[in-house]
Design an enzyme around this catalytic site. Structure first.
Site, PDB file in Angstrom:
ATOM      1  N   ASP A 293      43.415  30.276  32.704  1.00 19.30           N
ATOM      2  CA  ASP A 293      43.803  30.683  31.359  1.00 19.30           C
ATOM      3  C   ASP A 293      42.918  31.861  30.954  1.00 19.30           C
ATOM      4  OD1 ASP A 293      45.055  30.673  28.860  1.00 19.30           O
ATOM      5  OD2 ASP A 293      43.920  28.972  28.078  1.00 19.30           O
ATOM      6  N   TYR A 467      46.238  31.214  25.193  1.00 20.44           N
ATOM      7  CA  TYR A 467      47.511  30.534  25.499  1.00 20.44           C
ATOM      8  C   TYR A 467      48.235  31.165  26.687  1.00 20.44           C
ATOM      9  CZ  TYR A 467      46.480  29.156  20.669  1.00 20.44           C
ATOM     10  OH  TYR A 467      45.861  28.728  19.522  1.00 20.44           O
ATOM     11  N   HIS A 468      47.464  31.353  27.780  1.00 21.66           N
ATOM     12  CA  HIS A 468      48.023  31.935  29.004  1.00 21.66           C
ATOM     13  C   HIS A 468      47.803  31.026  30.215  1.00 21.66           C
ATOM     14  CE1 HIS A 468      47.213  36.143  27.027  1.00 21.66           C
ATOM     15  NE2 HIS A 468      48.245  35.536  26.488  1.00 21.66           N
ATOM     16  N   PRO A 469      48.150  29.738  30.139  1.00 23.70           N
ATOM     17  CA  PRO A 469      47.934  28.881  31.307  1.00 23.70           C
ATOM     18  C   PRO A 469      48.863  29.265  32.454  1.00 23.70           C
ATOM     19  CG  PRO A 469      49.220  27.705  29.669  1.00 23.70           C
ATOM     20  CD  PRO A 469      48.805  29.007  29.031  1.00 23.70           C
TER      21      PRO A 469
END
Length: 552
Positions: A293, A467-469
């Site tokens: 992330d 919020y970049h998993p």
């Protein structure tokens, strides 16, 4: 119910694949648990803080207590709505750096280097420069996804770019073109004042064809027959049924839910599945591993002039913006307000940027809470390639149970050094002459926070997920024991099953993940159809000629 292809998840990659597969004449059924994306909370770009904080649109996932962040649990919003996370995200459009994709290919994802993916970025785009310049020959002009730029009429947007230039960094007219490194205008998936999600760009046009339809329900597991995926078991209205796939089952349920669904279906680490009494289909140790992330901090400055968006941060101001947007599709409501950006290198010896900036002309949190000081502005900043890795695992064999999400944030000493560097470099940018007319004082962290220990304390308390998993079903060579899918998205060890979303990223890309996720769905669709990939690009990305010896 049956179709040639059953796609689980109407998110960024799933919508793109549904569009391309149905365009080719194949029949497609898309399984989506979430509901409609109608209404101003999703479609109005400036309202972006609402949908990701609404249980109606968000799965509401949280990390487990993070051991390196004092036991904090961090939010992990994922879209539970048509369009998936492209319907609740910040609408920032970043392709990633060319060298990100070269690294993918070098790590075993053959056919995914920059020259291979660039044509798909061009195919998917309808790019509008808004009169701000850019690299038109690197961009697409007739794809389903409209990409635009904000009006940048607040002087703070230009001040941010000019301050970067004054600090010695390059200026770039198009970070999605030849040169990512530098400061310049930011791009957004907004068209005619509306959020241009994957649902608006891809799924809604696809659903107008006889070959594509959507089915509401919770995907419980993939059904196998002698090692071949033949159906998806779904639950809706308390009833369990099966949707048969004549050709293939395709998972595009997010980097959280795709590995969860694989494990519920018997594909994953054998010992973990045995703990939950799940019969093994394929022992793949990498399912749910390699979770990555982006973390970020908000560096906030109090403004000395009342020129920020704070003047609208009241009931009357928000009503005015909302009314103007509702009736005309214009005004502040028609932008996500992220209109200037920066990509820089943290030190000499790095060939391409490892720090990203989003600039915002208001001091506010992602949940919409404005800073107590009133007028202010902020830069979101964070490192792009953290060495920390986490995992997604099953909480139970119940398909309705939330998975266990452990990001393991800040577990590597490099993370702390990188974040301290981010803060110090950002302070230097805000100290440039371009900001002199606008800066009153630093709100956050505050001038008193200077030493490594003080900065570490601030980082531990205030760092947030961007919020970049991604990365939980890694794409790689078949002989890589941690690879989950091959370079065509096929799950290793079973037949007729693919994963095509951000789960497959071997390593996180530079910047926001919506554009790479859509590109992945586009490219995987050609693999699924058995088509030759688009011809490789011969474009040469710009690399700072002094990267070996200079930080800027």
């Amino acid at each position: 119910m049956e179709a040639d292809y059953v796609i689980v998840g109407a998110g960024s990659a799933g919508c793109a694949a549904a569009y391309r597969l149905s365009e080719a004449g194949a029949s497609v059924l898309v399984v989506e648990f979430g509901g409609s994306d109608a209404g101003p909370f999703i479609q109005m770009p400036a309202a972006l803080s609402y949908p990701m904080n609404m249980s109606r649109y968000d799965w509401g996932y949280w990390s487990e207590p993070e051991p390196h962040l004092g036991g904090r649990r961090l939010a992990c919003p994922r879209g539970k709505v048509v369009g998936g996370s492209s319907s609740i995200n910040g609408m920032v459009y970043v392709r990633g750096h060319a060298m990100d994709y070269d690294h993918w290919a070098e790590s075993g994802a053959e056919g995914w280097d920059f020259a291979d993916v660039q044509p798909y970025f061009q195919r998917m785009e309808s790019w509008h420069d808004g009169g701000h310049g850019g690299d038109a020959d690197w961009r697409g002009s007739d794809g389903p996804l409209h990409v635009t730029r904000g009006r940048r009429d607040n002087p703070l947007f230009e001040a941010f770019v000019e301050a970067g230039r004054q600090a010695g960094y390059p200026v770039t007219g198009d970070y999605n073109g030849q040169q990512q490194e530098g400061f310049g205008p930011m791009e957004q998936t907004v068209w005619k004042g509306r959020r241009w999600s994957a649902a608006n760009a891809y799924l809604k046009p696809a659903l107008k064809r006889d070959t594509c339809d959507i089915v509401r329900g919770l995907a419980r597991r993939v059904i196998f027959d002698d090692g071949r995926a033949v159906a998806v078991e779904i639950e809706r209205g308390g009833q369990v049924s099966r949707i048969r796939a004549r050709r293939e089952v395709i998972l595009a349920a997010s980097s959280i839910n795709s590995p969860k669904l694989l494990m519920l279906s018997g594909v994953g680490p054998g010992a973990h599945l045995a703990e939950h009494g799940i019969a093994l289909q394929a022992d793949r140790a990498g399912v749910g591993q390699n979770l990555q992330d982006h973390l970020e901090l908000y560096l906030q400055m109090a403004a000395s002039q009342p020129i920020t968006l704070y003047k609208y941060w009241n009931l009357w101001g928000k009503a005015l913006i909302g009314a103007q947007w509702l009736f005309t599709g214009t005004g502040h409501g028609a932008s996500n307000q992220f209109e200037s950006a920066g990509f820089i290198r943290s030190r000499a010896g790095l060939p391409y940027p490892d720090i990203q900036y989003h600039f915002l002309p208001i001091a506010v949190r992602y949940d919409g809470q404005a800073a107590a000081e009133g007028h202010g502005f902020q830069a979101h900043v964070g490192p792009m390639r953290s060495p920390s890795r986490g995992s997604v695992s099953l909480r139970s064999a119940d398909p309705a149970a939330d998975p266990v999400i452990r990001f393991n944030y800040m577990s590597d000493p490099q993370d702390w050094e990188d974040f301290r560097t981010c803060i110090r470099l950002t302070r230097e940018i805000f100290a440039q002459d371009a900001f002199k007319p606008y800066v009153k004082h630093e709100i956050q962290p505050g001038d008193a926070i200077q030493s490594d220990d003080e900065l570490n304390g601030f980082i531990a308390e205030h760092v947030e997920s961007a919020y970049h998993p991604c990365g939980t079903c890694k794409m790689g060579a078949k002989d890589d024991p941690m690879a989950v899918v091959d370079p065509q998205g096929r799950v290793i060890g079973v037949d007729a099953l693919r994963v095509i979303d951000s789960s497959v990223f071997p390593r996180i890309t530079n910047g926001n993940l919506n554009a790479p996720s859509i590109m992945t769905g586009e490219k995987m669709a050609d693999h699924i159809l058995g088509r030759d990939p688009l011809p490789r690009s011969n474009r040469e990305p710009w690399i700072n000629p002094n990267w070996k010896t200079a930080q800027r």
